[in-house]
Design an enzyme around this catalytic site. Structure first.
Site, short mmCIF file in Angstrom:
data_model
loop_
_atom_site.label_atom_id
_atom_site.label_comp_id
_atom_site.label_asym_id
_atom_site.label_seq_id
_atom_site.Cartn_x
_atom_site.Cartn_y
_atom_site.Cartn_z
N CYS A 117 18.91 67.44 -110.58
CA CYS A 117 18.83 66.72 -109.30
C CYS A 117 18.20 67.64 -108.25
O CYS A 117 18.61 68.79 -108.11
CB CYS A 117 20.24 66.33 -108.86
SG CYS A 117 20.30 65.88 -107.12
N LYS A 136 29.64 72.84 -100.76
CA LYS A 136 30.90 73.23 -101.39
C LYS A 136 30.69 73.46 -102.88
O LYS A 136 31.26 74.37 -103.46
CB LYS A 136 31.93 72.10 -101.19
CG LYS A 136 32.62 72.19 -99.87
CD LYS A 136 33.83 73.09 -99.97
CE LYS A 136 34.39 73.31 -98.58
NZ LYS A 136 35.66 74.00 -98.59
N CYS A 156 25.11 62.78 -105.90
CA CYS A 156 24.42 61.92 -104.90
C CYS A 156 24.90 60.48 -105.00
O CYS A 156 24.64 59.69 -104.10
CB CYS A 156 22.91 61.88 -105.12
SG CYS A 156 22.02 63.39 -104.80
N HIS A 187 21.10 68.65 -105.68
CA HIS A 187 22.25 69.42 -106.14
C HIS A 187 21.93 70.46 -107.20
O HIS A 187 22.80 71.23 -107.59
CB HIS A 187 23.35 68.47 -106.65
CG HIS A 187 23.94 67.64 -105.55
ND1 HIS A 187 23.46 66.39 -105.22
CD2 HIS A 187 24.92 67.92 -104.66
CE1 HIS A 187 24.15 65.92 -104.20
NE2 HIS A 187 25.03 66.82 -103.83
N CYS A 245 22.43 60.88 -110.61
CA CYS A 245 23.16 62.08 -110.16
C CYS A 245 24.49 61.62 -109.56
O CYS A 245 24.50 60.88 -108.56
CB CYS A 245 22.36 62.85 -109.10
SG CYS A 245 23.36 64.16 -108.34
N HIS A 257 32.73 71.09 -94.57
CA HIS A 257 32.18 72.38 -94.16
C HIS A 257 31.33 72.15 -92.91
O HIS A 257 31.20 71.01 -92.43
CB HIS A 257 31.40 73.04 -95.30
CG HIS A 257 30.28 72.23 -95.86
ND1 HIS A 257 29.18 71.84 -95.12
CD2 HIS A 257 30.07 71.71 -97.11
CE1 HIS A 257 28.35 71.15 -95.86
NE2 HIS A 257 28.87 71.04 -97.08
N LYS A 273 20.63 74.56 -98.95
CA LYS A 273 21.59 73.69 -98.27
C LYS A 273 22.99 74.22 -98.52
O LYS A 273 23.38 74.45 -99.67
CB LYS A 273 21.46 72.28 -98.84
CG LYS A 273 22.39 71.26 -98.21
CD LYS A 273 22.12 69.89 -98.83
CE LYS A 273 23.05 68.84 -98.27
NZ LYS A 273 23.74 68.07 -99.29
N HIS A 307 28.75 69.28 -92.64
CA HIS A 307 29.25 67.94 -92.29
C HIS A 307 29.55 67.85 -90.80
O HIS A 307 29.21 66.87 -90.13
CB HIS A 307 30.55 67.62 -93.05
CG HIS A 307 30.45 67.71 -94.54
ND1 HIS A 307 31.14 68.65 -95.27
CD2 HIS A 307 29.73 66.98 -95.44
CE1 HIS A 307 30.87 68.48 -96.55
NE2 HIS A 307 30.00 67.49 -96.69
N1 MSP Z 1 29.08 59.35 -98.27
C1 MSP Z 1 27.69 59.60 -98.10
C2 MSP Z 1 27.20 58.99 -96.80
C3 MSP Z 1 27.41 57.52 -96.65
S1 MSP Z 1 26.88 56.93 -95.11
C4 MSP Z 1 26.97 55.30 -95.26
C5 MSP Z 1 27.44 61.10 -98.10
N2 MSP Z 1 28.48 61.88 -97.85
S2 MSP Z 1 28.45 63.47 -97.83
O1 MSP Z 1 29.80 63.86 -97.49
O2 MSP Z 1 27.92 63.97 -99.06
O3 MSP Z 1 27.45 63.91 -96.74
C6 MSP Z 1 27.60 63.42 -95.45
C7 MSP Z 1 26.60 64.02 -94.54
O4 MSP Z 1 26.76 65.42 -94.47
C8 MSP Z 1 25.16 63.76 -94.94
O5 MSP Z 1 24.45 63.31 -93.79
C9 MSP Z 1 24.64 65.12 -95.34
O6 MSP Z 1 23.29 65.28 -95.00
C10 MSP Z 1 25.49 66.00 -94.45
N3 MSP Z 1 25.49 67.34 -94.96
C11 MSP Z 1 26.09 67.84 -96.08
N4 MSP Z 1 25.73 69.14 -96.21
C12 MSP Z 1 24.91 69.50 -95.18
C13 MSP Z 1 24.33 70.68 -94.73
N5 MSP Z 1 24.44 71.81 -95.39
N6 MSP Z 1 23.67 70.65 -93.55
C14 MSP Z 1 23.60 69.52 -92.75
N7 MSP Z 1 24.13 68.39 -93.16
C15 MSP Z 1 24.64 68.31 -94.44
O7 MSP Z 1 26.30 61.50 -98.30
#
Ligand code: MSP
Length: 529
Positions: A159, A313, A143, A162, A140, A31, A310, A34
């Protein structure tokens, strides 16, 4: 450093400016939360590339752990099939949609990663950094992290990220002696104030480490979707310990020492604030334990919020980036998120503010300036650019704009960097309106004045194309071509930010062609998707 061939005078590869994004979990589709970090990383690397530096931009996917295993099971696939499917159908298309120019894409199921991860674990083991023990605590799965009981939301032990109930886990595991690194970490934060940014993130990390560190479980034995622990195949490496290493395995650690020397240490790890502790506490401690250099900066960006929460999904609030790029294009997408939000702070996306910035800043201010100038040079000078002429009112402001924008973009203050560039766009628009070239054109006695105004406007657009190219590469390439700058100055990629403020680079006689509209007007009657 000049536009580089990537080799220093001694013949060794020059260390690249190395930027990383987090690697994304493939349990679900991306989304705009990311994509936000990826856009920032892409703009940062393109900016440094535009400065003539050798750069390297890494992104990728995090494919092990319980969360992925459960998603695969729920979709009736093996974990590997699920990961392959998600990478090809969702994650790589997202990168294409936002026009990311990453140099590498690492997947944690690749052999170039899993082999070196095992080597790294052996190094820690051989250095006495690992022991066997038991841990019980709230976990969690979303996480993939043990939580501290004090962090949980009540009622129901939920959590804090989440808002879902945690699970109690008790495991016989291998542990990393994280607690032994408290003093060394605190000394590093003290001696390297740029290590954790912004300041709010740094303060949070320092407070957390000052409050004491617990050893970290680095393996799991209740499922097997992961890298097996090299000395005990009944365990797999904890997904976070595996994932953090992507930054070194993709850079060649454990497989290609020369490549590694040319990339490591990373200059910037961009991360969301929810994964700051992994990057600013656990990761540097692991690197210290293995005797490797630490990254220069870990920058934590804020969250994209929906209704104050935040975007996620899991909560069905995630907007796929393609819904926005299909409507506004990738350039406007990239511009919007960096201009609208303050990097490091939380912020919200809205269709209304996106449409508003698109229309007023991109279509009206920037796009119109380009089409006004190019059509006037066509009409009044048959497409041939007049000779360079001084225009102190613009030249001085341009020089300052370039310095300010360069300073802000390098500091990852994208919002201020773009604000500075767009202040200049507005200044030039005002200059054109005040100079009224359409009036000058009617008076042959004022031909020299008309030439000066046309040249000054074109020269400003030349600089804007360089400054905005890292953010809006598609439109800037079109603008560059329509200014006829190609022949006079070489390819756009060769134009350095540092030279952008030099007045008089466009040459007399450059062939200017009316540019196609850079940002077409949005249909009035079309509702926001
Ligand atoms: N797989 C781990 C990261 C490992 S790095 C060695 C992870 N993945 S994630 O897909 O859940 O999230 C990846 C990134 O997306 C994180 O930096 C997270 O902060 C970011 N985001 C997920 N949702 C977000 C928002 N709504 N806003 C901004 N960034 C967010 O964590």
């Amino acid at each position: 450093m000049a536009e580089s061939d990537g080799v220093d005078s001694a013949g060794a590869p020059e260390k690249a400016f190395y930027v990383t994004t987090p690697i994304y979990y493939v349990n679900d589709a991306p989304h705009i939360g990311h994509a936000y970090t990826t856009v920032a990383g892409d703009v940062l690397t393109r900016w440094h590339r535009q400065r003539g530096e050798r750069v390297h931009f890494l992104t990728g996917t995090d494919e092990h752990g319980e969360k992925i295993l459960r998603a695969a099971e729920a979709n009736g696939m093996t974990p590997q099939q699920w990961c392959d499917h998600m990478v090809e159908s969702a994650w790589k298309p997202m990168l294409a949609a936002i026009d990311a120019a990453n140099d590498d894409f690492i997947r944690t199921t690749e052999l170039r990663h899993t082999g070196p991860v095992q080597q790294f674990l052996r190094v820690l083991h051989d250095r006495g950094e690992v022991y066997e023990g038991t841990y019980t605590g709230p976990y969690c799965v979303a996480c993939e992290e043990f939580k501290l009981p004090g962090e949980l939301l009540q009622p129901g032990d939920r959590c804090p990220v989440h808002d879902r109930p945690v699970e109690q886990l008790s495991e016989e595991n291998y542990f990393f002696r994280l607690s032994a690194y408290q003093d060394r970490l605190l000394a590093h934060y003290r001696d390297h104030p740029q290590f954790v940014q912004p300041d709010s993130a740094r303060n949070e990390v320092v407070r957390f480490v000052e409050s004491g560190l617990q050893d970290l479980s680095l393996s799991r034995s209740t499922f097997d979707w992961g890298v097996s622990v090299p000395w005990d195949s009944s365990h797999v490496v904890y997904v976070w310990i595996d994932a953090l290493q992507n930054y070194i395995t993709a850079a060649g650690w454990g497989s290609d020492p020369q490549r590694f020397a040319g990339l490591w240490p990373a200059d910037v790890h961009l991360v969301g604030k929810d994964i700051l502790r992994f990057h600013a506490v656990i990761w540097p401690a692991m690197l210290m334990a293995a005797g490797l250099a630490l990254p220069t900066t870990v920058f934590a960006n804020g969250w994209l919020l929906v209704g104050g929460e935040k975007m996620s999904k899991t909560k069905l609030t995630g907007i796929p980036p393609q819904r926005i790029t299909d409507h506004f294009g990738s350039d406007a997408y990239r511009y919007y998120f960096l201009r609208e939000l303050s990097f490091g702070q939380d912020g919200s996306f809205s269709w209304e503010s996106m449409a508003q910035r698109y229309t007023s800043e991109l279509a009206n201010d920037f796009g119109n300036l380009a089409s006004r100038l190019t059509s006037m040079v066509e009409r009044y000078r048959d497409g041939s650019l007049p000779a360079p002429a001084p225009e102190p009112a613009l030249a001085g402001a341009l020089e300052k704009t370039v310095l300010l924008a360069d300073d802000r973009m390098c500091a990852m203050d994208f919002q201020a960097g773009l604000a500075a560039v767009f202040d200049y766009v507005r200044l030039v628009n005002g200059y054109v309106t005040d100079s009224a070239p359409w009036v000058l054109a009617k008076d042959p006695a004022r031909a020299a004045d008309l030439d000066r105004v046309l040249y000054a406007t074109a020269e400003s657009l030349r600089a804007l194309a360089v400054l905005l190219n890292p953010v809006m590469p598609k439109s800037c390439a079109r603008l560059w071509t329509s200014l006829g700058a190609e022949a006079a100055l070489g390819p756009l990629a060769a134009q350095r930010v540092q030279d952008a403020g030099r007045w008089g680079l466009l040459q007399a006689g450059s062939q200017v062609r009316k540019s196609e509209v850079l940002f077409p007007r949005l249909p009035d009657d079309e509702p926001a998707p």
